[in-house]
Write a protein that holds these residues in place. Sequence first.
Motif, PDB file in Angstrom:
ATOM      1  N   SER A  54      -9.943  13.624 -22.618  1.00 55.59           N
ATOM      2  CA  SER A  54     -11.082  12.980 -21.966  1.00 55.59           C
ATOM      3  C   SER A  54     -10.888  13.007 -20.454  1.00 55.59           C
ATOM      4  O   SER A  54      -9.775  12.867 -19.956  1.00 55.59           O
ATOM      5  N   VAL A  55     -11.991  13.178 -19.737  1.00 55.14           N
ATOM      6  CA  VAL A  55     -11.977  13.136 -18.275  1.00 55.14           C
ATOM      7  C   VAL A  55     -12.763  11.901 -17.855  1.00 55.14           C
ATOM      8  O   VAL A  55     -13.895  11.690 -18.309  1.00 55.14           O
ATOM      9  N   THR A  68     -12.072   6.964  -4.739  1.00 49.98           N
ATOM     10  CA  THR A  68     -12.435   7.540  -6.031  1.00 49.98           C
ATOM     11  C   THR A  68     -11.205   8.163  -6.665  1.00 49.98           C
ATOM     12  O   THR A  68     -10.256   8.542  -5.971  1.00 49.98           O
ATOM     13  N   CYS A  69     -11.244   8.268  -7.970  1.00 47.24           N
ATOM     14  CA  CYS A  69     -10.151   8.896  -8.704  1.00 47.24           C
ATOM     15  C   CYS A  69     -10.726   9.528  -9.968  1.00 47.24           C
ATOM     16  O   CYS A  69     -11.478   8.879 -10.703  1.00 47.24           O
ATOM     17  N   LYS A  70     -10.396  10.778 -10.190  1.00 47.11           N
ATOM     18  CA  LYS A  70     -10.799  11.482 -11.405  1.00 47.11           C
ATOM     19  C   LYS A  70      -9.526  11.820 -12.159  1.00 47.11           C
ATOM     20  O   LYS A  70      -8.561  12.315 -11.566  1.00 47.11           O
ATOM     21  N   GLN A  71      -9.506  11.517 -13.464  1.00 45.90           N
ATOM     22  CA  GLN A  71      -8.297  11.688 -14.263  1.00 45.90           C
ATOM     23  C   GLN A  71      -8.619  12.361 -15.595  1.00 45.90           C
ATOM     24  O   GLN A  71      -9.716  12.225 -16.120  1.00 45.90           O
ATOM     25  N   VAL A  72      -7.619  13.052 -16.128  1.00 44.89           N
ATOM     26  CA  VAL A  72      -7.684  13.552 -17.485  1.00 44.89           C
ATOM     27  C   VAL A  72      -6.623  12.784 -18.280  1.00 44.89           C
ATOM     28  O   VAL A  72      -5.532  12.517 -17.771  1.00 44.89           O
ATOM     29  N   LYS A  86      -3.506  11.755 -15.833  1.00 45.98           N
ATOM     30  CA  LYS A  86      -3.167  12.695 -14.760  1.00 45.98           C
ATOM     31  C   LYS A  86      -4.342  12.771 -13.792  1.00 45.98           C
ATOM     32  O   LYS A  86      -5.474  13.052 -14.181  1.00 45.98           O
ATOM     33  N   VAL A  87      -4.064  12.540 -12.518  1.00 48.62           N
ATOM     34  CA  VAL A  87      -5.097  12.584 -11.492  1.00 48.62           C
ATOM     35  C   VAL A  87      -5.450  14.046 -11.219  1.00 48.62           C
ATOM     36  O   VAL A  87      -4.571  14.866 -10.944  1.00 48.62           O
ATOM     37  N   ILE A  88      -6.757  14.356 -11.303  1.00 47.40           N
ATOM     38  CA  ILE A  88      -7.212  15.733 -11.073  1.00 47.40           C
ATOM     39  C   ILE A  88      -8.225  15.815  -9.933  1.00 47.40           C
ATOM     40  O   ILE A  88      -8.681  16.896  -9.587  1.00 47.40           O
ATOM     41  N   GLY A  89      -8.568  14.677  -9.347  1.00 46.61           N
ATOM     42  CA  GLY A  89      -9.502  14.668  -8.229  1.00 46.61           C
ATOM     43  C   GLY A  89      -9.549  13.310  -7.569  1.00 46.61           C
ATOM     44  O   GLY A  89      -9.069  12.317  -8.107  1.00 46.61           O
ATOM     45  N   GLY A  90     -10.115  13.269  -6.370  1.00 47.79           N
ATOM     46  CA  GLY A  90     -10.273  12.001  -5.672  1.00 47.79           C
ATOM     47  C   GLY A  90      -9.308  11.833  -4.511  1.00 47.79           C
ATOM     48  O   GLY A  90      -8.591  12.753  -4.115  1.00 47.79           O
ATOM     49  N   LEU A  95      -3.275  12.988  -0.371  1.00 48.40           N
ATOM     50  CA  LEU A  95      -1.915  12.671   0.065  1.00 48.40           C
ATOM     51  C   LEU A  95      -0.838  13.263  -0.836  1.00 48.40           C
ATOM     52  O   LEU A  95       0.291  13.473  -0.392  1.00 48.40           O
ATOM     53  N   TYR A  96      -1.184  13.496  -2.080  1.00 49.44           N
ATOM     54  CA  TYR A  96      -0.192  13.905  -3.074  1.00 49.44           C
ATOM     55  C   TYR A  96      -0.595  15.221  -3.723  1.00 49.44           C
ATOM     56  O   TYR A  96      -1.769  15.436  -4.030  1.00 49.44           O
ATOM     57  N   ASN A  97       0.389  16.098  -3.957  1.00 52.65           N
ATOM     58  CA  ASN A  97       0.139  17.352  -4.677  1.00 52.65           C
ATOM     59  C   ASN A  97      -0.144  17.081  -6.142  1.00 52.65           C
ATOM     60  O   ASN A  97      -0.928  17.781  -6.773  1.00 52.65           O
ATOM     61  N   SER A  98       0.528  16.096  -6.692  1.00 54.21           N
ATOM     62  CA  SER A  98       0.313  15.705  -8.082  1.00 54.21           C
ATOM     63  C   SER A  98       0.536  14.207  -8.195  1.00 54.21           C
ATOM     64  O   SER A  98       1.302  13.618  -7.429  1.00 54.21           O
TER      65      SER A  98
END
Length: 146
Positions: A54-55, A68-72, A86-90, A95-98
């Motif tokens: 789920s996203v 904002t934060c987009k996660q899977v 896991k953060v995939i957007g926002g 600031l962070y690569n992952s």
Amino acid sequence: MGVKGKLIGSVEVKCGGHLVHDIFHSKTHHIPNICPGKVNHFEIQEGENIKVGSVVSWKYNDDGKDKTCKQVIEAVDPQTKTITWKVIGGDLLELYNSFTIITSCNHQWTTWTFVYEKKTEDIPEPLVLLGFLLHVTKDIEGHLLK
């Protein structure tokens, strides 16, 4: 390559960790109503409920700033009451690569674990975000104890 880090914070919840997990797992859409002013919006963009694959997206107020934060959802373990997001957007990815957030709830505790890689050495540790999520957890506890 950036600097990797891991940050863990736990907070005692009198209502029981299993009830907090239930909010994050199956009643996530209630969090903006439980934590007004902190969490402004939650939406499942792909999938249904909080299931692997789920996203989801969040709009929240962190340290006085709208973010904002987009996660899977990478994993859900009903036995250990753990969800891996896991953060995939926002904003975090500026600031962070992952950035991965692990929520685990057991007995009287809710634990937040951040596993991240900073883009540069001078990026601060995500302590403000950890404090924010601990406060959200206490708001959820207050809601459940009513």
